[in-house]
Design a protein around this motif. Sequence first.
Motif, PDB file in Angstrom:
ATOM      1  N   SER A 126      39.254  40.277  42.921  1.00 56.01           N
ATOM      2  CA  SER A 126      40.464  40.413  42.116  1.00 56.01           C
ATOM      3  C   SER A 126      41.256  41.652  42.477  1.00 56.01           C
TER       4      SER A 126
ATOM      5  N   PRO B 277      45.488  41.710  44.725  1.00 59.33           N
ATOM      6  CA  PRO B 277      46.876  42.095  44.415  1.00 59.33           C
ATOM      7  C   PRO B 277      47.129  43.585  44.613  1.00 59.33           C
TER       8      PRO B 277
ATOM      9  N   VAL C 177      52.263  38.262  39.024  1.00 59.31           N
ATOM     10  CA  VAL C 177      51.366  37.202  39.498  1.00 59.31           C
ATOM     11  C   VAL C 177      49.926  37.687  39.504  1.00 59.31           C
ATOM     12  N   GLY C 178      49.709  38.912  39.975  1.00 59.25           N
ATOM     13  CA  GLY C 178      48.346  39.441  40.026  1.00 59.25           C
ATOM     14  C   GLY C 178      47.730  39.541  38.647  1.00 59.25           C
TER      15      GLY C 178
ATOM     16  N   CYS D 124      47.164  35.812  37.150  1.00 58.23           N
ATOM     17  CA  CYS D 124      46.196  35.016  37.916  1.00 58.23           C
ATOM     18  C   CYS D 124      44.800  35.616  37.815  1.00 58.23           C
TER      19      CYS D 124
ATOM     20  N   TYR E 180      41.464  33.822  36.463  1.00 64.33           N
ATOM     21  CA  TYR E 180      40.312  33.690  37.352  1.00 64.33           C
ATOM     22  C   TYR E 180      38.990  33.844  36.592  1.00 64.33           C
TER      23      TYR E 180
ATOM     24  N   VAL F 290      41.369  29.105  40.725  1.00 65.34           N
ATOM     25  CA  VAL F 290      42.677  29.779  40.695  1.00 65.34           C
ATOM     26  C   VAL F 290      42.798  30.757  41.851  1.00 65.34           C
TER      27      VAL F 290
ATOM     28  N   THR G 127      45.005  29.645  44.789  1.00 62.07           N
ATOM     29  CA  THR G 127      46.395  29.608  44.319  1.00 62.07           C
ATOM     30  C   THR G 127      46.962  31.014  44.237  1.00 62.07           C
ATOM     31  N   MET G 128      46.132  31.943  43.707  1.00 62.97           N
ATOM     32  CA  MET G 128      46.598  33.318  43.570  1.00 62.97           C
ATOM     33  C   MET G 128      46.940  33.912  44.929  1.00 62.97           C
TER      34      MET G 128
END
Lengths: 78, 162
Positions: B52, B55, B111-112, B115, B119, B125, B128-129
């Motif tokens: 994660s 981003p 978005v980060g 998403c 997650y 996801v 997609t992210m």
Amino acid sequence: VLVKLLIFSAALAIAPVASYFLSKDYLWEGNTTLAAITAIMSANTVLVAYIVMSIREERLATVKPATSHTTEESKKDR
Amino acid sequence: MSVCPPYAPFFGFGGVAASMILSTVGAAFGTSKAGIGIAGLGTFRPELIMKSLIPVVMSGIIAVYGLVVSVLIAGGLRPTDYSLYAGFIHLGAGLACGFTGLAAGYAIGFVGDSCVRAYVHESRVFVTMVLILIFGEVLGLYGLIVALIMNSRATEAPRCTY
């Protein structure tokens, strides 16, 4: 985990600027536009390497508990 | 009206500053907004933290775009024999990279954050992210390409003999 993050942060900070100046003098003979493109490609390479490393690390973490569970169940069967 | 007025480097340095400042503002916004979501995810599933953080790394790349354009423009500045044409080119290149970096950092932040929160519940996801983040990152890349094209025209600027 922390060491890996530190290495990637340092690489993200140092690699593009170093590759810009080194490629400007040694690869492209002073053409600054191509040197900038080289720097951007090196920065994106660091990003792709980080994504690949994080996916591989997560796969290793999910495979290990699954194998230990199966061995424990075989001991119970005995 | 002279071709190389003494105030021409003002615009050149303004381009250098604008590129670095604005892209860093975008990267800071992206890092902080995504960091909020990552802190939320870290309390539930700490093993997902490395994935994660993508981003945050992408926001760093936005700042690197601004840095490379700043270094590129600053390499072409001269104290004398610097025409107003070159000054305007450098200002335009810096503004192009800076504002697109601001936009890209803004997109990456929102978005980060959302998403990464999603997650926690659904692991599919992730792909997609990464796709959406790449599309947001490419906005900064477009600004960098335009800045590079503009800066390459500055070498044909008129020379002044004084």
